[in-house]
Design an enzyme around this catalytic site. Structure first.
Site, PDB file in Angstrom:
ATOM      1  N   SER A  45       0.849  -1.197   0.000  1.00 12.82           N
ATOM      2  CA  SER A  45       0.000   0.000   0.000  1.00 12.82           C
ATOM      3  C   SER A  45       0.887   1.249   0.000  1.00 12.82           C
ATOM      4  CB  SER A  45      -0.940   0.003   1.215  1.00 12.82           C
ATOM      5  OG  SER A  45      -0.236  -0.281   2.401  1.00 12.82           O
ATOM      6  N   ASP A  83       6.015  -6.754   2.851  1.00 11.26           N
ATOM      7  CA  ASP A  83       5.096  -7.221   1.811  1.00 11.26           C
ATOM      8  C   ASP A  83       5.854  -7.539   0.526  1.00 11.26           C
ATOM      9  OD1 ASP A  83       2.496  -7.847   1.278  1.00 11.26           O
ATOM     10  OD2 ASP A  83       1.797  -5.784   1.100  1.00 11.26           O
ATOM     11  N   GLU A 115       0.112 -12.441  -1.249  1.00 11.64           N
ATOM     12  CA  GLU A 115      -1.339 -12.525  -1.445  1.00 11.64           C
ATOM     13  C   GLU A 115      -1.721 -13.780  -2.222  1.00 11.64           C
ATOM     14  OE1 GLU A 115      -2.888  -8.972  -3.289  1.00 11.64           O
ATOM     15  OE2 GLU A 115      -1.822  -7.647  -1.893  1.00 11.64           O
ATOM     16  N   GLU A 183      -8.676 -10.010   4.659  1.00  5.08           N
ATOM     17  CA  GLU A 183      -9.072  -8.616   4.377  1.00  5.08           C
ATOM     18  C   GLU A 183     -10.449  -8.545   3.731  1.00  5.08           C
ATOM     19  OE1 GLU A 183      -6.231  -6.344   2.121  1.00  5.08           O
ATOM     20  OE2 GLU A 183      -7.625  -4.657   1.876  1.00  5.08           O
TER      21      GLU A 183
HETATM   22  O1  KIV Z   1      -0.200  -3.412   1.483  1.00  6.09           O
HETATM   23  C1  KIV Z   1      -0.885  -3.404   2.504  1.00  6.09           C
HETATM   24  O2  KIV Z   1      -0.868  -2.473   3.330  1.00  6.09           O
HETATM   25  C2  KIV Z   1      -1.764  -4.534   2.706  1.00  6.09           C
HETATM   26  C3  KIV Z   1      -3.000  -4.248   3.474  1.00  6.09           C
HETATM   27  C4  KIV Z   1      -3.982  -3.595   2.554  1.00  6.09           C
HETATM   28  C5  KIV Z   1      -3.561  -5.461   4.047  1.00  6.09           C
HETATM   29  O3  KIV Z   1      -1.508  -5.583   2.208  1.00  6.09           O
END
Ligand code: KIV
Length: 285
Positions: A45, A83, A115, A183
């Site tokens: 994000s 992430d 994901e 989510e």
């Molecule tokens: O990238 C992020 O912050 C996420 C959230 C939306 C769960 O994966």
């Protein structure tokens, strides 16, 4: 004291809620650690709330490494999840392990997140966990699959879709993940996934029953106002405060009201000032 995955497992087992928040930079991470959050997600994000893209797709591994490093410097004693950005793990198990390894080796994250829940993703979870890296799954409203999902829409809203998510969470756990983030699903779906889980289930927009809660920090402090998901609660309006501060600065500089030399300027002794003026006076034609 930094929490380990064992501490997080214990919290989940005992019903103590896990507090999880995103951060992307040194300063925010520092304040979050001071506040005592249990886990920080450096989410992709990042692309939307820090880098100004419309989606998370353009975020690169180099972006993630750089921002995870900054967050680690700000929060040395917090469990950090890095992430995996779009196309950093989709191609092959080898690519996924190499990129997950970069986040651990170059940015010292404690865990990575990816994901999805299809056969290829389960293979990635097995491969990354097999390399000794803590791996968090992410199901439900998964932004990297927004095209296939038809946009940023809540998931698991039919019994069949909910069942598929409950199965997906179990599949990811069985593939070796240490945790799953759920989510954008109805609370009952979050509850049923959590009830069946042997690992911590974190929720963002997944109701109150999950072992822990995640929010995107820029949403909950009122910094990101491009849109506001239903599940966000605003704990502050920092955007409005910044706007006020910046406008005040503009007004005062334009009016000559800032700086005030008696308060904001460096001092020079009268003797040195007089000497300077004498020299300058001699130089002036
Ligand atoms: O990238 C992020 O912050 C996420 C959230 C939306 C769960 O994966």
């Amino acid at each position: 004291m930094k929490k380990s995955i064992l501490d997080l497992n214990k919290m989940a087992a005992s019903g103590e809620k896990i507090v999880y928040l995103t951060a992307y930079d040194y300063l925010t991470a520092k304040y979050e650690e001071r506040a005592g959050v249990d886990m920080i997600l450096v989410g992709d994000s990042l692309g939307m709330v820090q880098l100004g893209y419309d989606t998370t797709f353009p975020v690169t591994m180099d972006d993630m490494v750089r921002h995870c490093q900054a967050v680690r410097r700000g929060a040395p004693d917090t469990f950090i999840v890095g992430d995996m950005p779009y196309m950093s793990y989709q191609v092959s198990d080898e690519q996924a392990v190499a990129n997950a390894g970069r986040l651990v080796k170059e940015a010292l994250v404690d865990c990575i997140k990816l994901e999805g829940s299809g056969p290829d993703i389960l293979s990635r979870v097995r491969a990354i966990s097999g390399a000794g890296i803590l791996t968090m799954g992410h199901i439900g409203l998964t932004p990297q699959f927004a095209g296939q999902l038809g946009g940023y829409k809540a998931q698991g809203k039919s019994a069949d879709a909910a069942l598929r998510l409950i199965e997906a969470a179990k599949d990811i756990e069985n593939a070796g993940a240490c945790s799953v983030l759920v989510e954008g699903v109805p609370a009952i779906v979050g509850r049923e996934i959590t009830k069946r889980a042997g690992i911590p289930i974190l929720g963002i927009g997944a109701g109150s029953y999950t072992h822990g809660q995640l929010l995107i920090y820029a949403d909950m402090v009122g910094l990101y106002d491009n849109f506001q998901p239903k599940f966000v609660k605003k704990y502050a309006d920092i955007g409005a405060e910044l706007q006020k501060a910046f406008s005040g600065y503009c007004n005062e500089v334009r009016a000559g009201a800032f700086p005030v030399d008696a308060e904001h300027a460096y001092k020079i002794s009268d003797a040195e000032a007089n000497k300077l003026m004498e020299i300058l006076g001699e130089l002036v034609p």
